[in-house]
Design an enzyme around this catalytic site. Structure first.
Site, PDB file in Angstrom:
ATOM      1  N   HIS A  12      59.912 -19.661  55.165  1.00  0.00           N
ATOM      2  CA  HIS A  12      58.671 -19.056  55.684  1.00  0.00           C
ATOM      3  C   HIS A  12      57.482 -20.025  55.611  1.00  0.00           C
ATOM      4  O   HIS A  12      56.371 -19.630  55.309  1.00  0.00           O
ATOM      5  CB  HIS A  12      58.369 -17.752  54.931  1.00  0.00           C
ATOM      6  N   HIS A  59      52.002 -14.696  48.219  1.00  0.00           N
ATOM      7  CA  HIS A  59      51.567 -15.922  47.539  1.00  0.00           C
ATOM      8  C   HIS A  59      50.116 -15.757  47.091  1.00  0.00           C
ATOM      9  O   HIS A  59      49.217 -16.418  47.613  1.00  0.00           O
ATOM     10  CB  HIS A  59      51.689 -17.134  48.464  1.00  0.00           C
ATOM     11  N   GLU A 240      62.426 -19.091  45.420  1.00  0.00           N
ATOM     12  CA  GLU A 240      62.283 -18.075  46.474  1.00  0.00           C
ATOM     13  C   GLU A 240      63.639 -17.628  47.015  1.00  0.00           C
ATOM     14  O   GLU A 240      63.774 -16.520  47.543  1.00  0.00           O
ATOM     15  CB  GLU A 240      61.430 -18.618  47.638  1.00  0.00           C
TER      16      GLU A 240
END
Ligand code: DHB
Ligand code: FE
Length: 281
Positions: A12, A59, A240
């Site tokens: 991403h 984030h 992640e």
């Protein structure tokens, strides 16, 4: 009833969103990255999913050190793009599916998987960049989204095995929803990358490719992979990848790999992307 018809994972990378938003997709650096997503864009047009259960991490956009849910589900009507420092991305607001989201929350919580319920939140590149990669630049997203945010930013993140079990619980939840819905589950983030410290810029292609192989062929070993291996082999932000195991846990035994793409480099990260079809039962 609702059905999970495929599982899709992708990195991403925020710079990928910026390249798209600023018209740089034809530049030599970015062209091969976007070319790697042409297959899935055609796949999505053919599959026409109704809803995506979108596993991602925030984030420090919606959550910060004040509140750190390990697993949170977005039950709101809509989720606007967050301002990550350069203004919100010029992408459509993400439409939620409150009925399905509350059903998943109820099913998982009564299944002893205690999700945090979020009715209002903004979504950052962790969610919007995968949307852009799958659907391009439409005026409105062609799918509703149930966002599932996972803490992989502040220690301790959940284990891979716990993520897998959440995937299994999400599948049970989706399959007990009475309406006929074509549901996909996406895992996002990864692959190897480290954004800070002495090893900043680390990319481990061998480890990444083995992770992609194991996702289909040897998921049991991924369930046992410890955090320290992700950190050592895939860098601090490589953690992640535990989110991909939520997708994988939701697909059950013996999915078919329909498509794979791996490319280095993009920003500080290896780009990984895989599309799996669950076995028919
Ligand atoms: C980068 C990658 C990420 O996954 C992220 O969340 C932020 C930055 C990068 O490659 O720069
Ligand atoms: Fe990230």
């Amino acid at each position: 009833m609702a059905r999970i018809t495929s599982g899709i994972c992708t990195s991403h990378i925020p710079a990928v969103g910026a390249a798209l938003d600023n018209g740089k997709t034809e530049q030599d650096y970015w062209k091969p990255v976007f070319a790697g997503f042409e297959w899935v864009k055609a796949f999505e047009q053919a599959e026409k999913p109704d809803v995506v259960v979108l596993i991602y991490n925030d984030h420090a956009s919606a959550f910060d050190m004040k509140v750190i849910p390990t697993f949170a589900i977005g039950c709101g009507e809509a989720f606007a793009p967050a301002d990550e420092g350069w203004g919100p991305r010029p992408v459509p607001v993400v439409e939620g599916h409150p009925d399905l989201a509350w059903h998943i929350a109820q099913s998982c919580i009564l299944d002893e998987f205690d999700l945090t319920i979020i009715n209002e939140m903004k979504v950052d590149h962790g969610l919007t960049v995968p949307m852009s990669l799958m659907f391009g630049q439409p005026a409105a997203w062609p799918v509703k989204v149930v966002p599932v945010a996972v803490n992989v930013v502040t220690y301790p993140p959940p284990t891979g095995n716990r993520c897998w079990a959440l995937g299994e619980a999400i599948r049970r939840a989706v399959e007990s929803y009475p309406e006929d819905l074509n549901v996909q589950i996406w895992g996002t983030g990864g692959m190897s990358h480290q954004l800070q410290g002495a090893r900043a810029g680390l990319i481990n292609q061998t480890w990444d490719k083995a992770f992609l192989d194991k996702l289909t062929a040897d998921p049991a070993s991924l369930r046992r992979t410890q955090h320290i291996e992700y950190l050592r082999e895939a860098g601090s932000e490589g953690i992640e990848l535990v989110m991909w195991l939520i997708m994988r846990g939701a697909l059950g035994a013996d999915p078919q790999e329909l498509h794979r793409f791996y490319h280095v480099p993009a920003s500080n990260t290896a780009v990984g992307h895989i599309v799996l079809r669950p076995a028919v039962d």
